[in-house]
Design a protein around this motif. Structure first.
Motif, PDB file in Angstrom:
ATOM      1  N   ALA A  85      14.348 -13.213   2.653  1.00 39.93           N
ATOM      2  CA  ALA A  85      15.293 -13.749   1.961  1.00 39.93           C
ATOM      3  C   ALA A  85      15.149 -13.341   0.725  1.00 39.93           C
ATOM      4  O   ALA A  85      14.006 -13.488  -0.039  1.00 39.93           O
ATOM      5  N   PRO A  86      15.882 -13.077  -0.402  1.00 34.44           N
ATOM      6  CA  PRO A  86      15.481 -13.151  -1.982  1.00 34.44           C
ATOM      7  C   PRO A  86      14.996 -14.033  -2.057  1.00 34.44           C
ATOM      8  O   PRO A  86      16.377 -15.567  -1.684  1.00 34.44           O
ATOM      9  N   GLN A  87      14.569 -14.248  -3.330  1.00 34.18           N
ATOM     10  CA  GLN A  87      13.744 -15.295  -3.545  1.00 34.18           C
ATOM     11  C   GLN A  87      13.839 -14.755  -5.534  1.00 34.18           C
ATOM     12  O   GLN A  87      12.990 -13.699  -5.695  1.00 34.18           O
ATOM     13  N   LYS A  88      13.158 -15.382  -6.138  1.00 34.76           N
ATOM     14  CA  LYS A  88      13.369 -15.263  -7.621  1.00 34.76           C
ATOM     15  C   LYS A  88      11.895 -15.669  -7.777  1.00 34.76           C
ATOM     16  O   LYS A  88      11.361 -16.352  -7.680  1.00 34.76           O
ATOM     17  N   GLU A 111       9.914 -12.066  -6.824  1.00 34.22           N
ATOM     18  CA  GLU A 111       8.375 -11.743  -7.248  1.00 34.22           C
ATOM     19  C   GLU A 111       8.242 -11.556  -5.686  1.00 34.22           C
ATOM     20  O   GLU A 111       7.922 -12.156  -4.649  1.00 34.22           O
ATOM     21  N   THR A 112       7.012 -10.421  -5.732  1.00 37.36           N
ATOM     22  CA  THR A 112       6.143 -10.478  -4.124  1.00 37.36           C
ATOM     23  C   THR A 112       5.446 -10.052  -4.018  1.00 37.36           C
ATOM     24  O   THR A 112       4.695 -10.268  -2.744  1.00 37.36           O
ATOM     25  N   ALA A 113       4.040 -10.328  -5.293  1.00 40.68           N
ATOM     26  CA  ALA A 113       2.983 -10.507  -5.286  1.00 40.68           C
ATOM     27  C   ALA A 113       2.387 -11.649  -4.562  1.00 40.68           C
ATOM     28  O   ALA A 113       3.247 -12.705  -4.987  1.00 40.68           O
ATOM     29  N   ARG A 114       1.567 -11.419  -3.586  1.00 39.26           N
ATOM     30  CA  ARG A 114       0.718 -12.069  -3.311  1.00 39.26           C
ATOM     31  C   ARG A 114       1.855 -13.085  -1.461  1.00 39.26           C
ATOM     32  O   ARG A 114       1.817 -14.324  -1.626  1.00 39.26           O
ATOM     33  N   ARG A 115       2.731 -12.383  -1.191  1.00 35.98           N
ATOM     34  CA  ARG A 115       3.491 -12.996  -0.072  1.00 35.98           C
ATOM     35  C   ARG A 115       3.392 -11.669   0.346  1.00 35.98           C
ATOM     36  O   ARG A 115       3.622 -10.775   0.532  1.00 35.98           O
ATOM     37  N   SER A 116       3.453 -12.408   1.978  1.00 40.03           N
ATOM     38  CA  SER A 116       3.441 -11.020   2.695  1.00 40.03           C
ATOM     39  C   SER A 116       5.022 -10.595   2.784  1.00 40.03           C
ATOM     40  O   SER A 116       6.011 -10.350   2.902  1.00 40.03           O
ATOM     41  N   VAL A 117       4.744  -9.205   3.732  1.00 41.06           N
ATOM     42  CA  VAL A 117       6.322  -8.511   4.055  1.00 41.06           C
ATOM     43  C   VAL A 117       7.082  -9.358   4.560  1.00 41.06           C
ATOM     44  O   VAL A 117       8.311  -8.816   4.225  1.00 41.06           O
ATOM     45  N   GLU A 118       6.753  -9.410   5.680  1.00 43.51           N
ATOM     46  CA  GLU A 118       7.744 -10.330   6.082  1.00 43.51           C
ATOM     47  C   GLU A 118       8.388 -11.825   5.670  1.00 43.51           C
ATOM     48  O   GLU A 118       9.673 -11.617   5.935  1.00 43.51           O
ATOM     49  N   GLN A 159      10.103  -4.576  -1.181  1.00 43.33           N
ATOM     50  CA  GLN A 159      12.322  -5.042  -0.738  1.00 43.33           C
ATOM     51  C   GLN A 159      12.550  -5.225   0.799  1.00 43.33           C
ATOM     52  O   GLN A 159      12.882  -6.033   0.961  1.00 43.33           O
ATOM     53  N   TYR A 160      11.999  -4.688   1.932  1.00 41.18           N
ATOM     54  CA  TYR A 160      12.347  -4.036   3.283  1.00 41.18           C
ATOM     55  C   TYR A 160      11.173  -4.288   4.083  1.00 41.18           C
ATOM     56  O   TYR A 160      10.653  -4.288   3.781  1.00 41.18           O
ATOM     57  N   PRO A 161      12.075  -4.689   5.537  1.00 38.31           N
ATOM     58  CA  PRO A 161      10.952  -5.022   6.352  1.00 38.31           C
ATOM     59  C   PRO A 161      11.039  -4.056   7.086  1.00 38.31           C
ATOM     60  O   PRO A 161      10.611  -2.783   6.457  1.00 38.31           O
ATOM     61  N   THR A 162       9.690  -3.777   8.507  1.00 34.11           N
ATOM     62  CA  THR A 162       9.570  -2.645   8.788  1.00 34.11           C
ATOM     63  C   THR A 162      10.377  -1.517   8.704  1.00 34.11           C
ATOM     64  O   THR A 162       9.678  -0.736   9.008  1.00 34.11           O
ATOM     65  N   GLU A 163      11.008  -1.947   9.971  1.00 34.71           N
ATOM     66  CA  GLU A 163      11.853  -1.152   9.977  1.00 34.71           C
ATOM     67  C   GLU A 163      13.091  -0.960   9.532  1.00 34.71           C
ATOM     68  O   GLU A 163      13.355   1.084   9.279  1.00 34.71           O
ATOM     69  N   LEU A 164      12.497  -1.171   7.883  1.00 34.46           N
ATOM     70  CA  LEU A 164      14.036  -0.450   7.204  1.00 34.46           C
ATOM     71  C   LEU A 164      12.812   0.250   5.337  1.00 34.46           C
ATOM     72  O   LEU A 164      13.508   0.956   5.422  1.00 34.46           O
ATOM     73  N   ARG A 165      12.123   0.171   6.421  1.00 30.25           N
ATOM     74  CA  ARG A 165      11.345   0.617   4.991  1.00 30.25           C
ATOM     75  C   ARG A 165      10.892   1.801   4.763  1.00 30.25           C
ATOM     76  O   ARG A 165      11.031   2.433   3.475  1.00 30.25           O
ATOM     77  N   GLY A 166      10.924   2.471   5.630  1.00 31.66           N
ATOM     78  CA  GLY A 166      11.098   4.529   5.543  1.00 31.66           C
ATOM     79  C   GLY A 166      11.875   4.685   4.625  1.00 31.66           C
ATOM     80  O   GLY A 166      12.293   5.959   4.177  1.00 31.66           O
ATOM     81  N   VAL A 167      13.449   4.054   5.450  1.00 27.01           N
ATOM     82  CA  VAL A 167      14.460   4.921   5.031  1.00 27.01           C
ATOM     83  C   VAL A 167      14.470   3.969   3.194  1.00 27.01           C
ATOM     84  O   VAL A 167      14.778   5.120   1.874  1.00 27.01           O
ATOM     85  N   GLY A 168      14.212   2.931   2.963  1.00 24.09           N
ATOM     86  CA  GLY A 168      14.200   2.221   1.821  1.00 24.09           C
ATOM     87  C   GLY A 168      13.817   2.790   1.164  1.00 24.09           C
ATOM     88  O   GLY A 168      13.860   3.281  -0.320  1.00 24.09           O
ATOM     89  N   THR A 169      12.370   3.528   1.124  1.00 26.22           N
ATOM     90  CA  THR A 169      11.288   3.751  -0.329  1.00 26.22           C
ATOM     91  C   THR A 169      11.654   5.315  -0.293  1.00 26.22           C
ATOM     92  O   THR A 169      11.515   5.993  -1.218  1.00 26.22           O
ATOM     93  N   GLY A 170      12.306   6.131   1.053  1.00 31.49           N
ATOM     94  CA  GLY A 170      12.681   7.281   0.622  1.00 31.49           C
ATOM     95  C   GLY A 170      13.789   7.787  -0.329  1.00 31.49           C
ATOM     96  O   GLY A 170      13.686   8.216  -0.967  1.00 31.49           O
ATOM     97  N   PHE A 171      14.894   7.058   0.286  1.00 30.64           N
ATOM     98  CA  PHE A 171      16.388   6.765   0.076  1.00 30.64           C
ATOM     99  C   PHE A 171      15.716   6.389  -1.844  1.00 30.64           C
ATOM    100  O   PHE A 171      16.238   6.878  -2.453  1.00 30.64           O
TER     101      PHE A 171
END
Length: 228
Positions: A225-228, A213-220, A151-163
């Motif tokens: 932007a939110p997509q359904k 939906e996050t499958a088969r999509r890049s982290v970037e 759900q989060y970009p690289t710079e926020l992923r550590g904080v997001g997953t930990g939180f």
């Protein structure tokens, strides 16, 4: 050097407060609800099932053995999410068919099983249906963990997953000690099963309304932007 310095400032400047601002607030709440609902089932199977089985006449020693069997069944549910391809490699079903459909399928089967548990007093049926709850209800955990990180970009992923891990563990684990005891006192074991089903229902509704939906999509892509 200036670009590297700017990138470093961006990377280290990520704050947990960003999780509560658009576009990450809805993503955070959806992924936390999914993981929390899964953890409720996980802890019920792991911690409370021995006590629940004793209310049906099982000896405590047998209840512990049966609980161990259910944990093995739950582990198998996590493994079966992977699919053996023709070339001998493994491809996660959630990667092939999507996080939302596979997670939802597991959860729907779990919800049906939980409601069936509230309508039976037969010990053989209790064990049979309970194995479905263990297989599908705890089998969703790998998808929950991966979905949070996506759900989060690289710079926020550590904080997001930990939180997210911390919030979900508190809601689905620590606080569960209190509200599960409440539902047990009000509606008995069947009241606990009903609450678990409702928690899953809320999570699946949130996923399909606000989740992407996050499958088969890049982290970037998933973090842009939110997509359904």
């Amino acid at each position: 050097l200036e670009q590297a310095a700017a990138a470093e400032r961006t990377r280290t400047g990520a704050s947990w407060k960003a999780l509560f601002r658009a576009p990450y607030l809805s993503r955070s709440l959806v992924s936390w609800s999914m993981y929390s609902a899964g953890l409720i089932t996980w802890y019920v199977v792991m911690v409370y099932v021995p006590t629940i089985l004793t209310t049906y006449g099982f000896q405590l020693s047998n209840s512990v053995i049966l609980t161990g069997c259910m944990m093995v069944i739950g582990g198998a549910g996590s493994v079966v999410i992977d699919e053996l391809k023709a070339d001998g490699t493994m491809q996660a079903l959630a990667d092939k068919y999507g996080r939302k459909p596979i997670w939802s399928l597991y959860v729907i089967i779990t919800i049906i099983s939980l409601f069936l548990l509230t309508s039976t007093d037969s010990i053989p049926m209790l064990l049979f249906i309970g194995s479905f709850v263990a297989f599908f209800g705890t089998g969703i955990m790998p998808v929950c963990k991966v979905y949070i990180a996506e759900q989060y970009p690289t710079e926020l992923r550590g904080v997001g997953t930990g939180f997210g891990e911390a919030v979900s563990r508190v809601v689905g684990g620590v606080l569960a000690t209190y509200y599960l005891a409440f539902f047990l006192s009000v509606g008995g074991v069947k009241g606990v099963f009903t609450f678990m089903a409702v928690a899953f229902a809320i999570a699946i509704i949130a996923l399909w309304i606000w989740g992407q939906e996050t499958a088969r999509r890049s982290v970037e892509d998933t973090s842009a932007a939110p997509q359904k």
